[in-house]
Design an enzyme around this catalytic site. Structure first.
Site, PDB file in Angstrom:
ATOM      1  N   ASP A   1     -11.817  34.456  37.466  1.00  0.00           N
ATOM      2  CA  ASP A   1     -12.850  34.183  38.950  1.00  0.00           C
ATOM      3  C   ASP A   1     -14.105  35.264  39.161  1.00  0.00           C
ATOM      4  OD1 ASP A   1     -12.295  37.274  38.622  1.00  0.00           O
ATOM      5  OD2 ASP A   1     -10.603  37.169  40.253  1.00  0.00           O
TER       6      ASP A   1
ATOM      7  N   CYS B   1     -14.759  38.104  34.872  1.00  0.00           N
ATOM      8  CA  CYS B   1     -12.821  38.439  33.743  1.00  0.00           C
ATOM      9  C   CYS B   1     -13.924  39.646  32.711  1.00  0.00           C
ATOM     10  CB  CYS B   1     -13.372  37.176  33.543  1.00  0.00           C
ATOM     11  SG  CYS B   1     -14.728  36.476  33.087  1.00  0.00           S
TER      12      CYS B   1
ATOM     13  N   HIS C   1     -15.191  33.318  29.090  1.00  0.00           N
ATOM     14  CA  HIS C   1     -14.630  33.886  29.770  1.00  0.00           C
ATOM     15  C   HIS C   1     -14.043  35.275  28.541  1.00  0.00           C
ATOM     16  CE1 HIS C   1     -11.230  34.987  31.961  1.00  0.00           C
ATOM     17  NE2 HIS C   1     -10.357  35.195  31.045  1.00  0.00           N
TER      18      HIS C   1
ATOM     19  N   HIS D   1     -17.664  25.556  43.741  1.00  0.00           N
ATOM     20  CA  HIS D   1     -16.417  25.977  42.786  1.00  0.00           C
ATOM     21  C   HIS D   1     -16.933  26.027  41.609  1.00  0.00           C
ATOM     22  CE1 HIS D   1     -16.398  21.201  44.974  1.00  0.00           C
ATOM     23  NE2 HIS D   1     -16.057  22.586  45.944  1.00  0.00           N
TER      24      HIS D   1
END
Length: 208
Positions: free
Chosen positions: A13, A16, A120, A201
């Site tokens: 999100d 992280c 991530h 997005h």
């Protein structure tokens, strides 16, 4: 402690890094808001150290930027959080198998571990056995005299090697992504970030 090193997945999100640190330090995956405030406060309190050359943007602008839940963290934020918690943070990069150690120069007596796949951050933990509940996780490790964390370090590296073998990383310059919202294809981190900024997005899937 006997057991295995496991990768504890943190939600994707844009926060992280902060939530992975929160889990590793406090067993809490919802620390992003708080830790962003900590970083902004630290940076604002020392404009000489955290100058524009260091941050890549003016001090005040950076403080507003890092408080934004859509913005990603990296090396600057990890070094500040290592000092905030008074523990080393080891960040293992799956693609290069490099380990960046933050807070190393402070000779802290404990260390937490993260794993990074190019986009991530997740947390690494020692679990007593495969599939054990997260409440049994050990995420803080004593730093030995030789500045390692003993056998756990080897276990962590083996996990990183295994993830690399499975290609569980993203080559951020050349990877192709599809937006999970509008299905448009983008190439590389730069295009993905631009698309996210234009549309809001942030749900991308890698495809080959």
């Amino acid at each position: 402690m006997e057991g295995i090193v496991v990768r504890r997945v943190i939600p994707s999100d844009n926060s992280c890094l902060f939530n992975a640190v929160g889990y590793a330090m406090d067993h809490d995956k919802n620390k992003a808001y708080e830790l962003r405030q900590v970083i902004a406060g630290t940076v604002a309190s020392d404009p000489e150290k955290y100058n524009e050359a260091f941050l890549g943007k003016p001090n005040g602008e950076y403080c507003n930027w890092i408080r934004d839940s859509e913005k990603w963290g990296g090396a600057i934020e990890l070094s500040i959080l290592a000092d905030y918690y008074g523990r080393e943070i080891a960040a293992y990069d799956i693609q290069t198998m490099r380990c960046d150690l933050y807070g190393q120069d402070r000779k802290y007596s404990e260390r937490a571990m993260l794993i990074y796949d190019g986009l991530h951050y997740d947390a690494l933990a020692m679990s007593p056995f495969e599939g054990a509940p997260e409440e049994f996780d050990q995420t803080i490790f004593a730093v030995q005299k030789d500045r390692t964390i003993g056998p756990v370090e080897g276990h962590a590296l083996n996990l990183v090697k295994e993830q690399q073998r499975k290609r569980s990383y993203t080559d951020t310059a050349n990877f192709t992504l599809r937006c999970g919202v509008c299905q448009i294809g983008v190439i590389g981190q730069k295009e993905a970030v631009e698309h996210a900024q234009t549309t809001g997005h942030v749900n991308f899937q890698e495809y080959r």
